[in-house]
Scaffold this motif. Sequence first.
Motif, PDB file in Angstrom:
ATOM      1  N   MET A   1      -6.886  -5.779  17.709  1.00  0.00           N
ATOM      2  CA  MET A   1      -6.608  -5.001  16.504  1.00  0.00           C
ATOM      3  C   MET A   1      -7.783  -4.089  16.181  1.00  0.00           C
ATOM      4  SD  MET A   1      -6.018  -6.360  12.612  1.00  0.00           S
ATOM      5  CE  MET A   1      -7.766  -6.786  12.504  1.00  0.00           C
ATOM      6  N   ARG A   2      -7.543  -2.813  15.990  1.00  0.00           N
ATOM      7  CA  ARG A   2      -8.590  -1.884  15.621  1.00  0.00           C
ATOM      8  C   ARG A   2      -8.875  -1.994  14.123  1.00  0.00           C
ATOM      9  NH1 ARG A   2      -6.940   3.562  19.084  1.00  0.00           N
ATOM     10  NH2 ARG A   2      -6.802   2.525  21.122  1.00  0.00           N
ATOM     11  N   THR A   3     -10.147  -1.770  13.772  1.00  0.00           N
ATOM     12  CA  THR A   3     -10.531  -1.979  12.376  1.00  0.00           C
ATOM     13  C   THR A   3     -10.948  -0.695  11.684  1.00  0.00           C
ATOM     14  OG1 THR A   3     -12.796  -2.482  13.076  1.00  0.00           O
ATOM     15  CG2 THR A   3     -11.267  -4.340  12.875  1.00  0.00           C
ATOM     16  N   HIS A   4     -10.767   0.459  12.338  1.00  0.00           N
ATOM     17  CA  HIS A   4     -11.162   1.714  11.707  1.00  0.00           C
ATOM     18  C   HIS A   4     -10.349   1.958  10.435  1.00  0.00           C
ATOM     19  CE1 HIS A   4     -12.507   5.820  11.257  1.00  0.00           C
ATOM     20  NE2 HIS A   4     -11.245   6.211  11.208  1.00  0.00           N
ATOM     21  N   GLY A   5     -11.037   2.402   9.388  1.00  0.00           N
ATOM     22  CA  GLY A   5     -10.342   2.735   8.156  1.00  0.00           C
ATOM     23  C   GLY A   5     -10.150   1.550   7.256  1.00  0.00           C
ATOM     24  N   TRP A   6      -8.952   1.412   6.734  1.00  0.00           N
ATOM     25  CA  TRP A   6      -8.603   0.329   5.824  1.00  0.00           C
ATOM     26  C   TRP A   6      -9.492   0.323   4.577  1.00  0.00           C
ATOM     27  CZ3 TRP A   6      -4.079  -1.901   6.953  1.00  0.00           C
ATOM     28  CH2 TRP A   6      -3.654  -1.909   8.281  1.00  0.00           C
ATOM     29  N   SER A   7      -9.962   1.501   4.201  1.00  0.00           N
ATOM     30  CA  SER A   7     -10.806   1.656   3.004  1.00  0.00           C
ATOM     31  C   SER A   7     -12.007   0.709   3.021  1.00  0.00           C
ATOM     32  CB  SER A   7      -9.978   1.423   1.730  1.00  0.00           C
ATOM     33  OG  SER A   7      -8.930   2.373   1.644  1.00  0.00           O
ATOM     34  N   GLY A   8     -12.518   0.438   4.229  1.00  0.00           N
ATOM     35  CA  GLY A   8     -13.704  -0.387   4.356  1.00  0.00           C
ATOM     36  C   GLY A   8     -13.447  -1.880   4.348  1.00  0.00           C
ATOM     37  N   ALA A   9     -12.187  -2.311   4.262  1.00  0.00           N
ATOM     38  CA  ALA A   9     -11.872  -3.745   4.237  1.00  0.00           C
ATOM     39  C   ALA A   9     -10.798  -4.020   5.285  1.00  0.00           C
ATOM     40  CB  ALA A   9     -11.390  -4.171   2.852  1.00  0.00           C
ATOM     41  N   ALA A  10     -11.232  -4.190   6.520  1.00  0.00           N
ATOM     42  CA  ALA A  10     -10.297  -4.366   7.624  1.00  0.00           C
ATOM     43  C   ALA A  10      -9.556  -5.689   7.511  1.00  0.00           C
ATOM     44  CB  ALA A  10     -11.044  -4.316   8.951  1.00  0.00           C
ATOM     45  N   PRO A  11      -8.289  -5.721   7.905  1.00  0.00           N
ATOM     46  CA  PRO A  11      -7.529  -6.982   7.893  1.00  0.00           C
ATOM     47  C   PRO A  11      -8.078  -7.950   8.922  1.00  0.00           C
ATOM     48  CG  PRO A  11      -6.277  -5.233   8.961  1.00  0.00           C
ATOM     49  CD  PRO A  11      -7.472  -4.579   8.352  1.00  0.00           C
ATOM     50  N   ALA A  12      -7.892  -9.231   8.667  1.00  0.00           N
ATOM     51  CA  ALA A  12      -8.427 -10.260   9.563  1.00  0.00           C
ATOM     52  C   ALA A  12      -7.691 -10.306  10.893  1.00  0.00           C
ATOM     53  CB  ALA A  12      -8.350 -11.619   8.877  1.00  0.00           C
ATOM     54  N   ASP A  13      -6.390  -9.979  10.868  1.00  0.00           N
ATOM     55  CA  ASP A  13      -5.603 -10.020  12.099  1.00  0.00           C
ATOM     56  C   ASP A  13      -4.382  -9.123  11.943  1.00  0.00           C
ATOM     57  OD1 ASP A  13      -3.843 -11.477  10.445  1.00  0.00           O
ATOM     58  OD2 ASP A  13      -4.632 -13.401  11.159  1.00  0.00           O
ATOM     59  N   ASP A  14      -3.553  -9.075  12.984  1.00  0.00           N
ATOM     60  CA  ASP A  14      -2.373  -8.205  12.960  1.00  0.00           C
ATOM     61  C   ASP A  14      -1.380  -8.612  11.877  1.00  0.00           C
ATOM     62  OD1 ASP A  14      -3.294  -6.591  14.982  1.00  0.00           O
ATOM     63  OD2 ASP A  14      -2.219  -7.645  16.580  1.00  0.00           O
ATOM     64  N   ALA A  15      -1.257  -9.916  11.645  1.00  0.00           N
ATOM     65  CA  ALA A  15      -0.317 -10.386  10.623  1.00  0.00           C
ATOM     66  C   ALA A  15      -0.718  -9.852   9.252  1.00  0.00           C
ATOM     67  CB  ALA A  15      -0.264 -11.908  10.605  1.00  0.00           C
ATOM     68  N   GLU A  16      -2.010  -9.881   8.951  1.00  0.00           N
ATOM     69  CA  GLU A  16      -2.462  -9.359   7.666  1.00  0.00           C
ATOM     70  C   GLU A  16      -2.271  -7.847   7.606  1.00  0.00           C
ATOM     71  OE1 GLU A  16      -6.471  -8.857   4.907  1.00  0.00           O
ATOM     72  OE2 GLU A  16      -6.477 -10.342   6.535  1.00  0.00           O
ATOM     73  N   ILE A  43       5.379   7.994   6.406  1.00  0.00           N
ATOM     74  CA  ILE A  43       4.290   7.162   6.915  1.00  0.00           C
ATOM     75  C   ILE A  43       2.959   7.685   6.390  1.00  0.00           C
ATOM     76  CG2 ILE A  43       3.023   6.531   9.003  1.00  0.00           C
ATOM     77  CD1 ILE A  43       5.576   4.961   8.755  1.00  0.00           C
ATOM     78  N   ALA A  44       2.853   9.000   6.219  1.00  0.00           N
ATOM     79  CA  ALA A  44       1.601   9.601   5.758  1.00  0.00           C
ATOM     80  C   ALA A  44       1.195   9.055   4.394  1.00  0.00           C
ATOM     81  CB  ALA A  44       1.745  11.120   5.701  1.00  0.00           C
ATOM     82  N   ASP A  49      -2.523   5.499   1.273  1.00  0.00           N
ATOM     83  CA  ASP A  49      -2.713   4.364   0.367  1.00  0.00           C
ATOM     84  C   ASP A  49      -3.672   3.335   0.973  1.00  0.00           C
ATOM     85  OD1 ASP A  49      -2.216   1.649  -0.720  1.00  0.00           O
ATOM     86  OD2 ASP A  49      -0.665   2.590  -1.913  1.00  0.00           O
ATOM     87  N   LEU A  50      -3.548   3.111   2.276  1.00  0.00           N
ATOM     88  CA  LEU A  50      -4.330   2.085   2.956  1.00  0.00           C
ATOM     89  C   LEU A  50      -5.689   2.581   3.453  1.00  0.00           C
ATOM     90  CD1 LEU A  50      -1.431   0.560   5.069  1.00  0.00           C
ATOM     91  CD2 LEU A  50      -2.608  -0.570   3.181  1.00  0.00           C
ATOM     92  N   GLY A  51      -5.860   3.894   3.469  1.00  0.00           N
ATOM     93  CA  GLY A  51      -7.101   4.440   4.001  1.00  0.00           C
ATOM     94  C   GLY A  51      -7.169   4.387   5.507  1.00  0.00           C
ATOM     95  N   VAL A  52      -6.003   4.550   6.159  1.00  0.00           N
ATOM     96  CA  VAL A  52      -5.950   4.561   7.625  1.00  0.00           C
ATOM     97  C   VAL A  52      -5.219   5.815   8.086  1.00  0.00           C
ATOM     98  CG1 VAL A  52      -5.931   2.040   7.755  1.00  0.00           C
ATOM     99  CG2 VAL A  52      -3.756   3.277   7.693  1.00  0.00           C
ATOM    100  N   THR A  53      -5.196   6.026   9.380  1.00  0.00           N
ATOM    101  CA  THR A  53      -4.462   7.154   9.936  1.00  0.00           C
ATOM    102  C   THR A  53      -2.992   6.778  10.117  1.00  0.00           C
ATOM    103  OG1 THR A  53      -4.830   6.483  12.231  1.00  0.00           O
ATOM    104  CG2 THR A  53      -6.529   7.879  11.192  1.00  0.00           C
ATOM    105  N   ARG A  54      -2.156   7.782  10.256  1.00  0.00           N
ATOM    106  CA  ARG A  54      -0.738   7.523  10.531  1.00  0.00           C
ATOM    107  C   ARG A  54      -0.573   6.759  11.840  1.00  0.00           C
ATOM    108  NH1 ARG A  54       2.039  13.226  10.333  1.00  0.00           N
ATOM    109  NH2 ARG A  54       0.031  13.758  11.271  1.00  0.00           N
ATOM    110  N   GLN A  55      -1.445   7.064  12.818  1.00  0.00           N
ATOM    111  CA  GLN A  55      -1.352   6.387  14.105  1.00  0.00           C
ATOM    112  C   GLN A  55      -1.557   4.880  13.956  1.00  0.00           C
ATOM    113  OE1 GLN A  55      -2.970   9.270  13.562  1.00  0.00           O
ATOM    114  NE2 GLN A  55      -1.452  10.530  14.672  1.00  0.00           N
ATOM    115  N   THR A  56      -2.413   4.483  13.005  1.00  0.00           N
ATOM    116  CA  THR A  56      -2.623   3.045  12.772  1.00  0.00           C
ATOM    117  C   THR A  56      -1.338   2.393  12.279  1.00  0.00           C
ATOM    118  OG1 THR A  56      -4.965   3.354  12.264  1.00  0.00           O
ATOM    119  CG2 THR A  56      -3.930   1.347  11.441  1.00  0.00           C
TER     120      THR A  56
END
Length: 203
Positions: A1-16, A43-44, A49-56
């Motif tokens: 799982m990539r952690t770029h973005g997420w407004s500085g608070a990356a999820p712990a795993d894919d489920a999150e 999607i944009a 809202d999440l602070g990630v890219t559309r690709q994420t």
Amino acid sequence: MRTHGWSGAAPADDAEAVDRIVAAARRAIDRSGDEFSIAEFSIAEVARDLGVTRQTVYRYFPSAEALLTATAIAQTEHYLDAMAAALSGIHDPATAVVEGLAYTLERLPEEKYLGLLLRPGRASALSAGVTSDTALAFGRSLLERLAVDWDAAGISGADLDELVEHMLRIVQSFVIDPGRPPRRGKEIRSYLSRWVAPALGSF
């Protein structure tokens, strides 16, 4: 799982990550109130809202339709629980099916997420047909919440799957053409009791 973005608070795993994306989609839908338009959902907006890219977001959901469907399914849990509570005293299979169908058709105009799932449109579980995996899973979830011992009634396995399909076909028909005027209350129950309930008496 990539952690770029997420407004500085990356999820712990894919489920999150999936849970957070679905929650953001729900917020986007809820912000629009009763005027929500599936055509305007993007999607944009969820990505911003999440602070990630559309690709994420696309890494977890291949399309806006897939995300809408997942969000609708997650939010219909409360509807299914409410229906189960309303029908908790019904143990007869035929009566339960009639009431389950009537309850669903009556609640449909008031339940935004149920409407997303059952009305024709981008997110509809029925858009791929009543035999789609999503539609059948929703129907099985509905039946499993009823206070009916399906095995004792002789309805299990393929028979239960066919009952789910039949109920979804009925819902689809009433959604497409509710009638002129639409049947409600005693009228819809009388109709379903006359033409649907007898099929369950053969088990």
